[in-house]
Every structure is written in structure tokens, then in C-alpha cells.
Design an enzyme around this catalytic site. Sequence first.
Site, PDB file in Angstrom:
ATOM      1  N   VAL A   1     -45.867  40.375 -16.086  1.00 50.13           N
ATOM      2  CA  VAL A   1     -46.585  41.633 -15.868  1.00 50.13           C
ATOM      3  C   VAL A   1     -47.217  42.015 -17.202  1.00 50.13           C
ATOM      4  O   VAL A   1     -46.506  42.275 -18.180  1.00 50.13           O
ATOM      5  CB  VAL A   1     -45.629  42.748 -15.394  1.00 50.13           C
ATOM      6  CG1 VAL A   1     -46.391  44.051 -15.210  1.00 50.13           C
ATOM      7  CG2 VAL A   1     -44.932  42.345 -14.102  1.00 50.13           C
TER       8      VAL A   1
ATOM      9  N   VAL B   1     -40.653  43.229 -13.379  1.00 53.43           N
ATOM     10  CA  VAL B   1     -40.458  42.263 -14.459  1.00 53.43           C
ATOM     11  C   VAL B   1     -39.140  41.505 -14.299  1.00 53.43           C
ATOM     12  O   VAL B   1     -39.042  40.334 -14.667  1.00 53.43           O
ATOM     13  CB  VAL B   1     -40.545  42.936 -15.839  1.00 53.43           C
ATOM     14  CG1 VAL B   1     -40.671  41.886 -16.930  1.00 53.43           C
ATOM     15  CG2 VAL B   1     -41.721  43.879 -15.908  1.00 53.43           C
TER      16      VAL B   1
ATOM     17  N   LEU C   1     -27.921  40.753  -6.937  1.00 53.60           N
ATOM     18  CA  LEU C   1     -28.654  41.042  -5.709  1.00 53.60           C
ATOM     19  C   LEU C   1     -30.143  41.154  -6.022  1.00 53.60           C
ATOM     20  O   LEU C   1     -30.530  41.631  -7.090  1.00 53.60           O
ATOM     21  CB  LEU C   1     -28.146  42.334  -5.075  1.00 53.60           C
ATOM     22  CG  LEU C   1     -26.766  42.246  -4.403  1.00 53.60           C
ATOM     23  CD1 LEU C   1     -26.221  43.630  -4.118  1.00 53.60           C
ATOM     24  CD2 LEU C   1     -26.838  41.420  -3.128  1.00 53.60           C
TER      25      LEU C   1
ATOM     26  N   LEU D   1     -23.015  46.017   3.306  1.00 52.88           N
ATOM     27  CA  LEU D   1     -22.714  45.244   2.107  1.00 52.88           C
ATOM     28  C   LEU D   1     -21.499  44.392   2.467  1.00 52.88           C
ATOM     29  O   LEU D   1     -20.347  44.745   2.195  1.00 52.88           O
ATOM     30  CB  LEU D   1     -22.389  46.165   0.926  1.00 52.88           C
ATOM     31  CG  LEU D   1     -23.556  46.778   0.150  1.00 52.88           C
ATOM     32  CD1 LEU D   1     -24.357  47.743   1.025  1.00 52.88           C
ATOM     33  CD2 LEU D   1     -23.049  47.498  -1.091  1.00 52.88           C
TER      34      LEU D   1
ATOM     35  N   ILE E   1     -18.647  43.115  -0.019  1.00 54.64           N
ATOM     36  CA  ILE E   1     -17.875  44.220  -0.590  1.00 54.64           C
ATOM     37  C   ILE E   1     -17.012  44.865   0.494  1.00 54.64           C
ATOM     38  O   ILE E   1     -15.857  45.238   0.255  1.00 54.64           O
ATOM     39  CB  ILE E   1     -18.805  45.256  -1.239  1.00 54.64           C
ATOM     40  CG1 ILE E   1     -19.755  44.578  -2.225  1.00 54.64           C
ATOM     41  CG2 ILE E   1     -17.992  46.341  -1.939  1.00 54.64           C
ATOM     42  CD1 ILE E   1     -19.062  43.721  -3.267  1.00 54.64           C
TER      43      ILE E   1
END
Length: 596
Positions: free
Chosen positions: A25, A51, A421, A476, A479
Amino acid sequence: MARMKAAMAAVLVMEKEGVTQAFGVPGAAINPLYAALRERQGIAHILARHVEAASHMAEGYTRARAGNIGVCIGTSGPAGTDMITGLYSAQADSIPILCITGQAPRARMHKEDFQAVDIQAIAKPVTKWATTVLEPAQVPRAFQQAFHLMRSGRPGPVLIDLPFDVQMAEIEFDIDTYEPLPVYKPAATRRQIEKALDMMAAASKPLIVAGGGIINADAADLLVEFAELTGVPVIPTLMGWGAIPDDHPLMAGMCGLQTSHRYGNATMLASDFVLGIGNRWANRHTGSVETYTKGRTFVHVDIEPTQIGRVFSPDFGIVSDARAALELFVQVARERKAAGRLPDRSDWAFRCAERKRLMLRKTHFEQIPIKPQRVYEEMNKAFGRDTVYVTTIGLSQIAGAQFLHVYKPRQWINCGQAGPLGWTLPAALGVAAADPTQTVVGLAGDYDFQFLIEELAVGAQFQLPIVVVLVNNSYLGLIRQSQRGFEMDYCVQLAFDNINVDDPALKGYGMDHAKVVEGMGCKALRVTDPEQLESSLRQAQAMAREHRVPVVVECILEKVTNIAMGTEIDKVNEFEEIDCRHPEGRQGLELAGLLD
């Protein structure tokens, strides 16, 4: 000699070092480098939407093919801090990427200038080298050193920070006489290999554990040849998966607490000798050292001296590049075989193969909502042997490792140790950028997919035709499963009543991924019936080829499925039915000695 801006010298060095693709970027503090890239036109550039995603694209690009080094570029301040996750991920998995950041002019770096941050200090713990270049004449040599370090020893990432005035300054530099520095890789000696093979010969039930170092060293062919010469079964680690084809008779399955096979764990527990090559004894592979090592002798070969003995002390350690070691292993094994000095391993190999044939987990579930195991069963049918799978962390990754099939190195591209993630989508785009003709399949849970979902637009803009298998349980999931130990299900639900959703299949699932996907210029399919999975996956491949954009196949899963895992390799909770194919069931496996 030629007079040029330091930024141009940096670009010329990258070209000479073989860089043809960058991700990033642009911004004010890095614009001089972008001006040089534009002038030269020798390095293609893909504009990321975040980024951090650019750093993961660079990772995917590097991991896709031997010799690649992904480059990601950002401006000063938050661009560098955004890339820290990618640097950590690359460092943890021994992946060379080059991050380049802009910086405030030297005179203002210490004055809390706009977007001025000490990125060198921040990045130091997660790189092989992080430097802010303060002298313009040092720019080409900093880049030369960066490529030397990334390729030498244990591979890893480097960050180069370039103040604006350093990039703009003119220097004398002769690119015509420039040569990359020789790469340093330690190599095993014949005496060490002889001793390791003597120790293997003394064992009755030996195994080879094949780590990601074999993939990095482009040595999978040598691994397979060595296994075939000695008749010793191979257990790949998650990072080494694909070093030996899944359907090879000596591929004995993966071992571990989560990303493992029942037969892989049983075979490890039955073994008495382990030769580890290019692996680091990661805790998800070993579980507790006491259980993993009990009753077994270990030889450990690794390129990094400080890796030997880091997790446990092996009986014999060898510091060597995996390819250099395997070349000698193959040579000495050939000599011993010709002289009749290799033990017959056929009975042990047969028993390992029997575990692999009989100790399976069930995948053919027919209920609606779809059980995740069925998704992987249909993926194996729909995708060819040359498919490249890309994934990061979660129940989707764990189940993928338990049920998918991989046949070649670099066809399982996984963020092994860091597991951030959001990694799957940009990494898959980076893999596709390395070779847009191959079939690239990203495997993502819904939360992983949502983290950097904006990168779908990058795939549409730059015509990167990946398929994303999105397994949506609106949770999730990993978890939630780990919270069982705390007897709670807290703050892990993604479901909500979406006032804009009309599809009854999405009632109670929250986000309408298909609308978002299509809004970013990509294609989406939704599957609610397991009988439609295979056809939808095949259709997605055709759509990706036709439209040259990412195609997302959203599989609506049951919300709660516990995937097999445990606290030790001998204490894995299967949760679901197992597919025991021995005619006398589990008792028959025990009587046959296949669970010993």
C-alpha cells in the site's frame, strides 16, 4: 558506476535478487520507492486493502514455490505496525519475506513526527534482522544483506526501514557488477549420517518425522527415496504435510493433539525410534514430552543449531540443512542396501499401513445442517491431486488436516505456529499470484473469513481466481470447544438476527456473506444440503476459471460440532463416531496389535 537515487538502487538490487512481484500500500513516506518501481516496471505490484494482508500475501507467495521471496511494502507508522503479524507468522514458520517501510526524514525521527515510529525496535523480536538505514550509500548493501540473511541458515523475514530523505538522496552504485552473496547452509557429515543410520538399524519399529524444513529445502524427492530405500514409514508434521504423498504406502499419517490421524498417533505410540528431519517438535505435534518420548530413541536433524535440544534433548543431534542431510542419507542407504546391510522393515511397514487402512474417522454424515466432516469428504472428491490448500487456524483447519488429502509439497500452505485469523484469504491470493493457473483453495471458518474480507476486492481487481470454501457455523468454533473445560459458552457466538436476510437457511446465522462477496466483485455459492456439496465445489472451480475472480462456496454447518482432539497423543477424544473398518471392530484392532 552510475549516479542514482538510493530508492532506485534498492529496486535494482531486488530485481537482481530475483524479485518479480510485490504486495503493498503506497503512502507519502514510501513514495520515492514507488516512483522507482514505476520507472523500472520490472516488479509487478498488487495493491492490498490492508497492510497486514499485504504481508500475508507475501507469505503465501513465498510458500507457493521454492526460491520465491515475497515482498511487502508500506509507508511509515501504522503500515509497519500492521505488518508485524505477518513478520511474526513468517518468523515462526521459517518463511523468508521482505518488508519495506517508509520513515520520517532522519532529522525528524526523534521529534514525534507524523507517523514516525521506531519500527526497527518493534520488529526486531519477530525478524531475522530489522534495520533503519540512516546512510543513503548503505541502502544497496542493506538489501544485499537482507537477501543473504533471509536465505541463509533457518530462513526467515527481514524488515528494512527507509527514511524519506535517505530514499531521495543520490548515491553512486554499479548494478552491473552486483552479485548476490553466497548462501550459508550447514551440512551434515558422513560420520554423523552413518551414526544416525546405525541407531535406526538397531531399532525394530523406526519412524521418520518429516518437518517443514524438508519443504523449505525442496527435498521432498529425497525424503521419499530415503524412505523407500530403508522401508521406514514417514509421519509428516503439519508444516511437512505433502513431503510424501498421502497415498504412498510409507505415509503413516500425522501425529498430534489436533491436526492428526488416529492411525498416525497409534503408529507413533507403537514406535521405538524416531528420526526427525527439519522439524521443531511443536507442542501440537508432541503433546507432553513425557508421553511423546517414552520408550523411544530420537535423532534430530535441523538447520538451526539452537533448535537441537530446545524442546527435549535428543539422543543424537545433527545440525544440517534438510536437503544436504537427505542427500547423504540417500547415498549411505544406497550403499548399505547394495551390501545387504539394511534391515527388513516390511512387517513393521505392513502394520503401519494396516492402521492407516482401518483406523479412520467417519465423514459420511447425511443430516442437515451439514456436519463439517462431510464437507472435507466432498472436497476430496471435487478437487484434483494438484490442488493447493491454504488455511490458518480454527476447527476448519484442524478438521481439514484430519480429513483432506495432500499429495505434493507446497500443496498444504498453512500458518502453523502463529495462526492469525484473517490469514487464509490474503495468503491464498499470494499463492495465486505466484501461479494463477493452479487450483488454489482457501479453507476458512466464518470468523477467519471476516477478519480481512476486504481482500476479496484485491482478487477481483487483479484477477486471482481462487476458490474459498467457507464453513459457516456462526461460532468461534475452536474457542467454544476449548471453553468446555471452563463449562461455558461465552462471547463466542457470531449469530444475530440480520434484518436484511431473506434466505431462510441463514435465519439465526447473522452475516450474509454472499452479498458482501458479490459486492466486492466476486462470485458466491451457498450450500445447505450435503448432497449438493460436490457439484457446488466443481461449479465454483469452473466459475473461477471463467470469470478470473475469487469464488466463495459458503457451507451452512450445524452450529456445534466437536472435532477430535485431546491433551495427549494417547488421549484424543474422538467426540463423533469412528469409522472402524476392522471386521471385529475396536477389539479386533487391539487383538491385531494395531492400537499398541
